[in-house]
Design a protein around this motif. Structure first.
Motif, mmCIF file in Angstrom:
data_model
loop_
_atom_site.group_PDB
_atom_site.id
_atom_site.type_symbol
_atom_site.label_atom_id
_atom_site.label_comp_id
_atom_site.label_asym_id
_atom_site.label_seq_id
_atom_site.Cartn_x
_atom_site.Cartn_y
_atom_site.Cartn_z
ATOM 1 N N VAL A 41 59.117 77.264 59.702
ATOM 2 C CA VAL A 41 58.725 78.670 59.881
ATOM 3 C C VAL A 41 58.739 79.409 58.551
ATOM 4 C CG1 VAL A 41 59.382 80.866 60.941
ATOM 5 C CG2 VAL A 41 59.483 78.761 62.289
ATOM 6 N N MET A 42 59.769 79.199 57.749
ATOM 7 C CA MET A 42 59.872 79.890 56.464
ATOM 8 C C MET A 42 58.776 79.455 55.500
ATOM 9 S SD MET A 42 62.352 82.094 56.546
ATOM 10 C CE MET A 42 61.641 82.450 58.161
ATOM 11 N N LEU A 43 58.446 78.157 55.517
ATOM 12 C CA LEU A 43 57.387 77.661 54.635
ATOM 13 C C LEU A 43 56.044 78.273 55.003
ATOM 14 C CD1 LEU A 43 56.389 75.775 52.414
ATOM 15 C CD2 LEU A 43 56.182 73.960 54.130
ATOM 16 N N MET A 44 55.726 78.287 56.288
ATOM 17 C CA MET A 44 54.463 78.897 56.722
ATOM 18 C C MET A 44 54.436 80.386 56.429
ATOM 19 S SD MET A 44 53.444 76.955 60.289
ATOM 20 C CE MET A 44 55.024 77.244 61.110
ATOM 21 N N THR A 45 55.594 81.039 56.558
ATOM 22 C CA THR A 45 55.675 82.468 56.270
ATOM 23 C C THR A 45 55.364 82.754 54.809
ATOM 24 O OG1 THR A 45 57.327 82.812 58.005
ATOM 25 C CG2 THR A 45 57.194 84.475 56.271
ATOM 26 N N VAL A 46 55.977 81.989 53.911
ATOM 27 C CA VAL A 46 55.766 82.182 52.469
ATOM 28 C C VAL A 46 54.310 81.933 52.096
ATOM 29 C CG1 VAL A 46 56.328 81.277 50.184
ATOM 30 C CG2 VAL A 46 58.142 81.656 51.847
ATOM 31 N N LEU A 47 53.725 80.859 52.642
ATOM 32 C CA LEU A 47 52.348 80.523 52.306
ATOM 33 C C LEU A 47 51.371 81.602 52.777
ATOM 34 C CD1 LEU A 47 52.282 76.688 53.093
ATOM 35 C CD2 LEU A 47 52.300 77.784 50.845
ATOM 36 N N TRP A 48 51.526 82.062 54.009
ATOM 37 C CA TRP A 48 50.579 83.020 54.546
ATOM 38 C C TRP A 48 50.801 84.432 54.022
ATOM 39 C CZ3 TRP A 48 46.162 82.357 57.255
ATOM 40 C CH2 TRP A 48 45.897 81.039 57.696
ATOM 41 N N GLN A 49 52.010 84.762 53.633
ATOM 42 C CA GLN A 49 52.237 86.067 53.021
ATOM 43 C C GLN A 49 51.533 86.164 51.673
ATOM 44 O OE1 GLN A 49 56.550 86.479 53.012
ATOM 45 N NE2 GLN A 49 56.440 88.041 54.611
ATOM 46 N N ALA A 50 51.319 84.979 51.047
ATOM 47 C CA ALA A 50 50.660 84.966 49.742
ATOM 48 C C ALA A 50 49.150 85.148 49.853
ATOM 49 C CB ALA A 50 50.959 83.644 49.019
ATOM 50 N N ILE A 51 48.580 84.899 51.037
ATOM 51 C CA ILE A 51 47.124 84.973 51.164
ATOM 52 C C ILE A 51 46.655 86.005 52.191
ATOM 53 C CG2 ILE A 51 46.830 82.569 50.466
ATOM 54 C CD1 ILE A 51 46.497 81.810 53.370
ATOM 55 N N ALA A 52 47.571 86.604 52.938
ATOM 56 C CA ALA A 52 47.182 87.590 53.942
ATOM 57 C C ALA A 52 48.102 88.804 53.883
ATOM 58 C CB ALA A 52 47.225 86.965 55.336
ATOM 59 N N ARG A 53 47.562 89.945 54.247
ATOM 60 C CA ARG A 53 48.349 91.176 54.208
ATOM 61 C C ARG A 53 49.258 91.329 55.415
ATOM 62 N NH1 ARG A 53 43.996 95.773 52.132
ATOM 63 N NH2 ARG A 53 43.579 94.840 50.073
ATOM 64 N N SER A 54 48.823 90.838 56.546
ATOM 65 C CA SER A 54 49.616 90.971 57.766
ATOM 66 C C SER A 54 49.291 89.824 58.707
ATOM 67 C CB SER A 54 49.324 92.317 58.461
ATOM 68 O OG SER A 54 47.969 92.375 58.851
#
Length: 257
Positions: A41-54
């Motif tokens: 969950v944390m890995l996916m969170t970090v990756l998607w926070q880098a490419i999406a605003r929300s």
């Protein structure tokens, strides 16, 4: 009545044995069961926070991914754990009171309790929106989660028989199972995809389970295309086929003799 009490005692003893074998005799063994899904969950969170605003729903990336990954992990973990039930307990089947189905039941109980505990802990750790818990529809969350574990139980029982009968099938199943994470709506919403992709993904019952689970987490989520009856049919069919293959397998009878 005596036979039922005896079966309950056997299953309870096997649950304790499986717990010790899987997690060790120390409570610290459970830490790894929490670290693995938390890391995903944390890995996916970090990756998607880098490419999406929300995130696609709400404002908490971690909560969004947890709401998709945890029911998927409940299914996948159950399938894997059940599939190895006979191999891990084969030496016990020489005892008349221990049957192969006892090993399956004990593993289902242990995996279910572990998945529930891990899900609760991960949700508490991940979310930065504690107010979200006040609007959770527990009925949808619990039913969807239970169906994920029951679907895994059915597939796991079928795998026990098929792995023993056709060893090459174990490799085929592993290959088929790998892309399932990408095709189950864990980190995206199927109803936000183009119609062709949406219609293709909706054949996967796990997509419906995850959508159903998310409707319990997010009151604003409408889950376009969710078919509750389809999920129930798949779950019932998987248990029926799995139980039939399991009980008819000659290999299991030979293992016990």
């Amino acid at each position: 009545m005596y036979q039922i009490r005896q079966n309950i005692r056997v299953v309870a003893a096997l649950v304790i044995r499986e717990t010790a074998a899987r997690y060790g005799n120390k409570p610290g063994g459970y830490i790894w069961a929490i670290i693995d899904p938390l890391a995903h969950v944390m890995l996916m969170t970090v990756l998607w926070q880098a490419i999406a605003r929300s995130p696609l729903i709400g404002t908490d990336f971690a909560l969004f991914f947890a709401s998709g990954y945890l029911p998927f992990a409940a299914y996948q973990g159950m399938t894997s754990f059940i599939s190895g039930a006979i191999k891990a307990n084969r030496s016990l089947f020489s005892y008349p009171v221990v049957a192969p189905i006892d090993a399956v039941c004990s593993r289902y109980i242990l995996q279910l309790l572990t998945s529930v505990l891990v899900t609760i802990i991960i949700f508490v750790i991940c979310t930065s929106e504690p107010a979200q818990f006040g609007s959770i529809k527990m009925g949808s969350v619990v039913v969807a989660f239970m169906l994920a574990t029951l679907l895994g139980l059915g597939v796991g029982m079928a795998n026990i028989a098929l792995f023993n009968k056709f060893p090459v099938y174990e490799k085929i199943f592993s290959l088929i199972n790998r892309p399932l994470f990408l095709l189950s709506g864990v980190f995206h919403l199927p109803d936000s995809l183009p119609r062709e992709a949406h219609d293709f993904l909706m054949w996967n019952p796990l997509v419906h389970i995850i959508m159903w689970f998310r409707t319990g987490i997010y009151s604003e989520y409408r889950a376009d295309g969710l078919d509750v009856l389809y999920v129930l049919e798949w779950t019932f069919l998987s248990i029926l086929v799995g139980l039939t293959l399991f009980t008819m397998s000659r290999t299991l009878r030979e293992d016990r003799n």
